[in-house]
Design a protein around this motif. Structure first.
Motif, PDB file in Angstrom:
ATOM      1  N   SER A 153       0.924  -1.201  -0.030  1.00 28.43           N
ATOM      2  CA  SER A 153      -0.157   0.152   0.056  1.00 28.43           C
ATOM      3  C   SER A 153       0.966   1.137   0.043  1.00 28.43           C
ATOM      4  O   SER A 153       2.164   1.357   0.382  1.00 28.43           O
ATOM      5  N   ASP A 154       0.322   2.501  -0.557  1.00 27.93           N
ATOM      6  CA  ASP A 154       1.105   3.608  -0.452  1.00 27.93           C
ATOM      7  C   ASP A 154       0.633   4.353   0.718  1.00 27.93           C
ATOM      8  O   ASP A 154       1.159   5.428   0.787  1.00 27.93           O
ATOM      9  N   GLU A 155      -0.551   4.163   1.145  1.00 27.13           N
ATOM     10  CA  GLU A 155      -1.085   5.028   2.257  1.00 27.13           C
ATOM     11  C   GLU A 155      -1.288   4.219   3.566  1.00 27.13           C
ATOM     12  O   GLU A 155      -1.216   5.011   4.491  1.00 27.13           O
ATOM     13  N   LEU A 156      -1.776   3.151   3.592  1.00 31.14           N
ATOM     14  CA  LEU A 156      -2.333   2.300   4.786  1.00 31.14           C
ATOM     15  C   LEU A 156      -1.762   0.949   4.905  1.00 31.14           C
ATOM     16  O   LEU A 156      -1.897   0.192   4.331  1.00 31.14           O
ATOM     17  N   ALA A 157      -0.960   1.011   6.056  1.00 30.18           N
ATOM     18  CA  ALA A 157      -0.125   0.036   6.534  1.00 30.18           C
ATOM     19  C   ALA A 157      -1.386  -0.747   7.510  1.00 30.18           C
ATOM     20  O   ALA A 157      -1.845  -0.138   8.103  1.00 30.18           O
ATOM     21  N   LEU A 158      -1.478  -2.117   7.068  1.00 27.04           N
ATOM     22  CA  LEU A 158      -2.607  -3.067   7.868  1.00 27.04           C
ATOM     23  C   LEU A 158      -1.758  -3.936   8.721  1.00 27.04           C
ATOM     24  O   LEU A 158      -1.325  -4.799   8.061  1.00 27.04           O
ATOM     25  N   LEU A 159      -1.889  -3.746   9.976  1.00 25.73           N
ATOM     26  CA  LEU A 159      -1.238  -4.521  10.867  1.00 25.73           C
ATOM     27  C   LEU A 159      -2.163  -5.557  11.492  1.00 25.73           C
ATOM     28  O   LEU A 159      -2.899  -5.141  11.951  1.00 25.73           O
ATOM     29  N   ASP A 160      -2.003  -6.821  11.319  1.00 27.57           N
ATOM     30  CA  ASP A 160      -2.604  -7.737  11.729  1.00 27.57           C
ATOM     31  C   ASP A 160      -2.299  -8.145  13.467  1.00 27.57           C
ATOM     32  O   ASP A 160      -1.092  -8.473  13.537  1.00 27.57           O
ATOM     33  N   GLY A 202       0.727  -9.998  13.832  1.00 32.23           N
ATOM     34  CA  GLY A 202       2.018  -9.342  13.469  1.00 32.23           C
ATOM     35  C   GLY A 202       2.324  -9.157  12.022  1.00 32.23           C
ATOM     36  O   GLY A 202       3.472  -8.458  11.753  1.00 32.23           O
ATOM     37  N   GLN A 203       1.869  -9.653  11.227  1.00 27.27           N
ATOM     38  CA  GLN A 203       2.159  -9.582   9.657  1.00 27.27           C
ATOM     39  C   GLN A 203       1.224  -8.162   9.050  1.00 27.27           C
ATOM     40  O   GLN A 203       0.243  -7.717   9.711  1.00 27.27           O
ATOM     41  N   LEU A 204       1.946  -7.902   8.083  1.00 24.34           N
ATOM     42  CA  LEU A 204       1.337  -6.935   7.310  1.00 24.34           C
ATOM     43  C   LEU A 204       0.593  -7.215   5.983  1.00 24.34           C
ATOM     44  O   LEU A 204       0.944  -8.136   5.398  1.00 24.34           O
ATOM     45  N   LEU A 205      -0.632  -6.571   5.834  1.00 23.30           N
ATOM     46  CA  LEU A 205      -1.473  -7.111   4.794  1.00 23.30           C
ATOM     47  C   LEU A 205      -1.564  -5.853   3.647  1.00 23.30           C
ATOM     48  O   LEU A 205      -1.287  -4.658   4.178  1.00 23.30           O
ATOM     49  N   GLY A 206      -1.581  -6.132   2.321  1.00 27.66           N
ATOM     50  CA  GLY A 206      -1.804  -5.217   1.643  1.00 27.66           C
ATOM     51  C   GLY A 206      -3.014  -5.065   0.776  1.00 27.66           C
ATOM     52  O   GLY A 206      -3.712  -6.063   0.746  1.00 27.66           O
ATOM     53  N   MET A 207      -3.115  -4.049  -0.112  1.00 27.59           N
ATOM     54  CA  MET A 207      -4.347  -4.023  -0.971  1.00 27.59           C
ATOM     55  C   MET A 207      -4.074  -3.869  -2.356  1.00 27.59           C
ATOM     56  O   MET A 207      -4.819  -3.964  -3.204  1.00 27.59           O
ATOM     57  N   ALA A 208      -2.799  -3.324  -2.725  1.00 23.78           N
ATOM     58  CA  ALA A 208      -2.194  -3.182  -3.931  1.00 23.78           C
ATOM     59  C   ALA A 208      -2.978  -2.197  -4.716  1.00 23.78           C
ATOM     60  O   ALA A 208      -2.979  -2.372  -5.996  1.00 23.78           O
ATOM     61  N   ARG A 209      -3.691  -1.333  -4.044  1.00 19.98           N
ATOM     62  CA  ARG A 209      -4.340  -0.221  -4.873  1.00 19.98           C
ATOM     63  C   ARG A 209      -3.611   0.754  -5.690  1.00 19.98           C
ATOM     64  O   ARG A 209      -2.259   0.842  -5.156  1.00 19.98           O
ATOM     65  N   PRO A 210      -3.994   1.516  -6.515  1.00 17.66           N
ATOM     66  CA  PRO A 210      -3.132   2.488  -7.168  1.00 17.66           C
ATOM     67  C   PRO A 210      -2.561   3.492  -6.131  1.00 17.66           C
ATOM     68  O   PRO A 210      -2.963   3.983  -5.283  1.00 17.66           O
TER      69      PRO A 210
END
Lengths: 332, 122
Positions: A181-188, A192-200
């Motif tokens: 992500s370029d804007e939003l880090a999603l911390l589970d 403790g893992q980071l998830l992404g959205m791969a949005r523009p």
């Protein structure tokens, strides 16, 4: 709205020896024709998957359809009648504003935002989606940061708006780092893992041309001038990032970027407690999580090397950051 | 909620009181942490620490000495300034112990301004 217009077969085609099989249901946005895309979008039946979220999108505005077709082409479609996390719409204002200086609003679950000029409609969709996640996705600790990954290890770039993290992020993902992500880090919080959205990737002003020159092969939405952020455009994420959007990444580095004209690219140690406070300050929902958020952020700091990063040119910046996780030959 | 970064230089409390015999001797302040069992401290290096206060939901950034002050008060009892200094001495690098008194004064003041430390005159 006919099934054919939506891009689904009205009835299974009859199989005969040597005959073509039934047309495959579209799996990605790019599989839809422009007519099918417009029909689904206008009727609120365009459902996309972006990482852990499913979005149901609605808009009659051609600039929204064009932006989605251009920057979400590789995204998987979700079933028409499936669950959606966010039901959003970008709709033109009625009455005089439909004709004179047309305006549009972002809608979530029946509630509307303040209006913006209709030509900003696609950018408004992106900002609105960011707001949806930041305000509602409390299954994660959501931090205002860019996140990229290489060899399974994630690099977080937390910074306030205007610090250059999206520009740096756009350059990194064009040179072998995977976009989460370029804007939003999603911390589970649990894993403790980071998830992404791969949005523009959101770019603005001089950064747009900078990245166009840096990566001539990258695809962009139309540039929109005179927004609250200046001129904005969205860079399509590399297809590989979209294909792998469900892959989490283990956090490894927290890098606080600072663009500094004339500075040689340099990484220096950053105090962990100060890095913690910066992340907490950039946390959209840190306060919502209370003690759990404190402990989750503490564990994130435990796992990461915290660094300050000053740089001038993108080439120097990437060469410096590459030292953290050297890529394969050819930068991929 | 992120509380403002700790201020420094606040003077520890201490009020003049009159004893029953009419003397004006200055009382010795005793320090205690009202939220002793509701504070959670994380520290990764020698310079600073973060403190989460369950009672308010605030998160504070404090220096290493302030963090040690809080740890030494987590039993909940009030202690005098000399007792506090003795409790944190071991956590201070020997090269810095000569300046402990003034550093402790600053840290105590910062913790007071954050509401994490209170003075009780006896």
């Amino acid at each position: 709205m006919t099934a054919a217009a939506l891009g689904e077969s009205a009835r299974p085609a009859r199989a005969a020896a040597g005959a073509a099989t039934a047309p495959r249901s579209p799996e990605r946005v790019a599989d839809l024709s422009p007519r099918q895309m417009a029909a689904r979008l206008e009727s609120g039946q365009l459902l996309l998957r972006t990482g852990p979220f499913t979005l149901r999108l609605r808009s009659p505005l051609p600039q929204v359809a064009a932006g989605i077709a251009r920057t979400y082409a590789a995204f998987p479609l979700a079933p028409l009648h499936g669950f959606a996390d966010f039901h959003v719409a970008v709709l033109p204002d009625a009455g005089l504003r439909n004709w004179w200086r047309p305006q549009a609003r972002f809608w979530l679950d029946g509630k509307a935002s303040m209006p913006l000029a209709a030509r900003q409609a696609f950018a408004m969709l992106e900002w609105g989606l960011n707001w949806c996640v930041a305000s509602h996705a409390h299954q994660f600790l959501v931090i205002h940061a860019a996140v990229v990954e290489r060899h399974g290890r994630a690099l977080l770039l937390p910074a306030p708006s205007g610090a250059g993290k999206s520009t740096l992020c756009a350059a990194l993902v064009q040179r072998g780092w995977r976009l989460l992500s370029d804007e939003l880090a999603l911390l589970d919080i649990a894993s403790g893992q980071l998830l992404g959205m791969a949005r523009p990737v959101n770019l603005k002003n001089d950064s747009i041309e900078l990245i166009r020159r840096f990566a001539p092969e990258a695809a962009f939405s139309a540039s929109v001038p005179d927004t609250i952020k200046g001129t904005v455009a969205l860079m399509r994420a590399p297809d590989d990032a979209v294909r792998r959007m469900h892959e989490p990444a283990a956090p490894a580095w927290i890098v606080l970027p600072r663009w500094q004209p004339g500075a040689a690219a340099r990484l220096q140690p950053q105090g962990a407690a100060q890095a913690f406070m910066l992340l907490a300050g950039q946390g959209f929902n840190y306060g919502v999580h209370g003690r759990n958020g404190f402990e989750a952020l503490g564990r994130l700091i435990d796992r990461c090397t915290c660094l300050q990063f000053s740089y001038d040119t993108l080439d120097d910046a990437l060469a410096c950051l590459d030292q953290l996780a050297p890529g394969t030959a050819g930068g991929r | 909620m992120i509380a403002p970064r700790s201020a420094s230089g606040a003077r520890p409390g201490g009020r003049r009181q009159r004893s029953g015999a009419g003397s004006t001797a200055r009382t010795s302040p005793r320090w205690w942490c009202p939220q002793a069992d509701e504070l959670h401290i994380r520290q990764w290096d020698d310079d600073a620490a973060v403190v989460f206060d369950d009672s308010t939901g605030h998160t504070h950034l404090v220096d290493a000495l302030a963090a040690q002050v809080l740890r030494s008060l987590q039993h909940g009892e009030a202690v005098s300034t000399p007792q506090l200094a003795a409790a944190v001495t071991d956590a201070v690098h020997p090269d810095h112990r000569a300046a402990l008194a003034s550093a402790l004064h600053g840290s105590v003041g910062a913790l007071q301004s954050l509401g994490l430390l209170r003075c009780r005159d006896e």
